[in-house]
Design a protein around this motif. Structure first.
Motif, short mmCIF file in Angstrom:
data_model
loop_
_atom_site.label_atom_id
_atom_site.label_comp_id
_atom_site.label_asym_id
_atom_site.label_seq_id
_atom_site.Cartn_x
_atom_site.Cartn_y
_atom_site.Cartn_z
N ARG A 1 0.81 -1.27 0.04
CA ARG A 1 0.02 -0.15 -0.09
C ARG A 1 0.87 1.36 -0.06
O ARG A 1 2.06 1.25 0.48
CB ARG A 1 -0.88 0.08 1.33
N ARG A 2 0.17 2.43 -0.53
CA ARG A 2 0.88 3.53 -0.54
C ARG A 2 0.68 4.22 0.65
O ARG A 2 1.32 5.13 1.24
CB ARG A 2 0.61 4.53 -1.73
N ASP A 3 -0.38 4.10 1.39
CA ASP A 3 -0.80 5.02 2.42
C ASP A 3 0.53 4.48 3.69
O ASP A 3 0.91 3.30 3.79
CB ASP A 3 -2.02 4.34 3.05
N ARG A 4 0.69 5.48 4.43
CA ARG A 4 1.46 5.59 5.72
C ARG A 4 0.98 6.10 6.67
O ARG A 4 0.08 7.07 6.56
CB ARG A 4 3.01 6.15 5.24
N TYR A 5 1.36 5.70 8.17
CA TYR A 5 0.74 5.97 9.43
C TYR A 5 1.86 6.26 10.30
O TYR A 5 2.97 6.00 10.02
CB TYR A 5 -0.29 5.20 9.93
N VAL A 6 1.74 6.96 11.43
CA VAL A 6 2.31 7.20 12.36
C VAL A 6 1.83 6.66 13.97
O VAL A 6 0.58 6.87 13.95
CB VAL A 6 2.62 8.58 12.54
N ILE A 7 2.52 5.83 14.56
CA ILE A 7 1.88 5.50 15.98
C ILE A 7 2.73 6.26 16.98
O ILE A 7 3.89 6.19 16.76
CB ILE A 7 1.84 3.90 16.05
N ARG A 8 2.03 6.80 17.93
CA ARG A 8 2.69 7.53 19.11
C ARG A 8 2.54 7.02 20.43
O ARG A 8 1.30 6.54 20.65
CB ARG A 8 1.86 8.81 18.99
N LEU A 9 3.72 6.86 20.98
CA LEU A 9 3.77 6.20 22.40
C LEU A 9 3.98 7.32 23.48
O LEU A 9 4.90 8.47 23.30
CB LEU A 9 4.61 5.10 22.36
N ALA A 10 3.20 7.41 24.36
CA ALA A 10 3.64 8.29 25.71
C ALA A 10 4.81 7.94 26.09
O ALA A 10 4.98 6.79 26.62
CB ALA A 10 2.51 8.28 26.38
N GLY A 11 5.38 9.11 26.89
CA GLY A 11 6.77 8.92 27.39
C GLY A 11 6.25 8.43 28.86
O GLY A 11 5.27 8.53 29.42
N PRO B 1 -3.20 15.89 12.03
CA PRO B 1 -3.23 14.60 11.06
C PRO B 1 -4.48 13.95 11.35
O PRO B 1 -5.29 14.16 12.54
CB PRO B 1 -2.16 13.91 11.61
N GLU B 2 -4.90 13.43 10.35
CA GLU B 2 -6.09 12.61 10.45
C GLU B 2 -5.87 11.51 11.63
O GLU B 2 -4.98 10.68 11.22
CB GLU B 2 -6.48 12.03 9.12
N VAL C 1 -2.88 6.50 16.56
CA VAL C 1 -2.42 6.23 15.20
C VAL C 1 -3.06 7.42 14.39
O VAL C 1 -4.21 7.51 14.41
CB VAL C 1 -2.94 4.68 14.94
N THR C 2 -2.39 7.96 13.39
CA THR C 2 -2.61 8.97 12.79
C THR C 2 -2.00 8.60 11.17
O THR C 2 -1.04 7.86 11.05
CB THR C 2 -2.13 10.45 13.13
N ARG C 3 -2.70 9.30 10.32
CA ARG C 3 -2.03 9.30 8.90
C ARG C 3 -1.02 10.16 8.73
O ARG C 3 -0.75 11.19 9.46
CB ARG C 3 -3.23 9.66 7.85
#
Length: 337
Positions: free
Chosen positions: A72-82, A109-110, A122-124
């Motif tokens: 897929r071309r779509d990419r995402y970001v997953i964010r973890l709390a410190g 971000p979406e 999780v954002t786009r």
């Protein structure tokens, strides 16, 4: 995300990597990768997919990983709390709601998912470019930033309150409880803060949704609009704090502040433009006070190899220097009547 005064911005901004970025970091492997992949199986768009994770640079109170999906071309970001970021006044539930609201007005971000109970956001992935310092000072760029901020400030309410002068008091109490020595500059800074607060009470403003952490690394130019990421300090607050925070973080001149405010206000508030510009000036000082005390509290909770003593000291120094000028006194008189 934070960086020391005078330090160059990172070449990889929160979610936007460009052709000028540093070489790609190694693919994430091991226990953390397995944990994140398992969690993302609960996201319908990612369930059953072959996922590759790589770290995005920056982040003291969070960690971000680029998520690429095979085929897929779509990419995402997953964010973890410190660790212990709740002590800094960060609520991941509020961050999630604020990011959703910011996405809804075309700035943030979406949001694809908020994974509970872990609190992973999780954002786009935003395809775009950082906004370097030499570009941020151009009038047209300042106007574009102001347009994005106005979208936020005119947007729907979000959970949480952000009252910076109460936050610095909380940071002081938490730092003391962890054995951190409070810098001697604090008492004078607090007295200056009380003068600002009294002046601003003379002309109260309606609280609005605010980002409250407008560092350069949180801006991405997607080619159409200046997008803003990292909403962990967001809350309902004084929109002039956002304006002052952006101004002081980017060393804007008084003339550039005037461009920022005019673009943010549009045709409204022309009659009281001087008082509003003065309020922005005062909030530059409040921003430095929050930033300095953030550095003080981090001395008691962070395990990172960062010189938070120097970081706090630099912000106290700038705060005190700026608040002893004739321009500061004029701003107090203009706002307080």
């Amino acid at each position: 995300m934070r960086r020391a005064l005078g330090a160059p911005p990172p070449t990889v901004s929160g979610q936007a990597m460009t052709e000028t970025a540093e070489p790609a970091p190694a693919v994430l492997r091991g226990e953390l990768r397995d944990e994140l992949v398992r969690a993302m199986q609960r996201v319908p768009e990612l369930a059953g997919a072959d996922l590759t994770l790589t770290a995005l640079s920056g982040g003291i109170t969070n960690r971000n990983f680029l998520v690429e999906v095979t085929g897929r071309r779509d990419r995402y970001v997953i964010r973890l709390a410190g660790n212990d970021t709740h002590l800094l006044g960060i609520s991941r539930e509020v961050e999630h709601a604020a990011t959703v609201a910011a996405a809804g007005v075309g700035v943030g971000p979406e949001v694809m998912a908020f994974i509970r109970p872990e609190g992973y956001l999780v954002t786009r992935f935003i395809e775009g470019s950082p906004v370097p310092d030499e570009v941020i000072h151009r009038p047209e760029t300042i106007e574009r930033v102001a347009a994005s901020l106005r979208r936020i400030h005119d947007g729907p309410p979000i959970p949480g309150l952000f009252v910076p002068l109460r936050i610095v008091e909380a940071y002081r109490a938490l730092a003391l409880a962890r054995g951190v020595a409070i810098p001697p500059e604090y008492d004078l800074a607090a007295a200056i803060g009380r003068r600002i607060e009294l002046a601003c009470l003379a002309i109260p403003v309606e609280i609005r949704p605010c980002h409250n952490d407008l560092l350069n690394a949180n801006f991405i130019d997607d080619g159409q609009r200046i997008r803003i990421v990292d909403w962990e300090y967001a809350g309902m607050g004084d929109p002039f704090f956002d304006l002052g925070n952006f101004s002081i973080n980017h060393d804007l001149t008084p003339d550039e502040d005037a461009v920022l405010l005019a673009a943010h206000d549009g045709v409204a508030h022309r009659a009281d433009r001087d008082a509003r510009l003065a309020r922005l000036t005062l909030m530059r000082t409040v921003s430095d006070f929050r930033e300095a005390m953030w550095g003080v509290l981090q001395q008691g909770i962070s395990t990172l190899d960062v010189d938070f003593v120097a970081y706090a000291g630099e912000h106290f120094e700038r705060l005190l220097a700026g608040s002893t000028t004739p321009a500061f006194e004029r701003a107090l008189r203009e706002v307080g009547g």
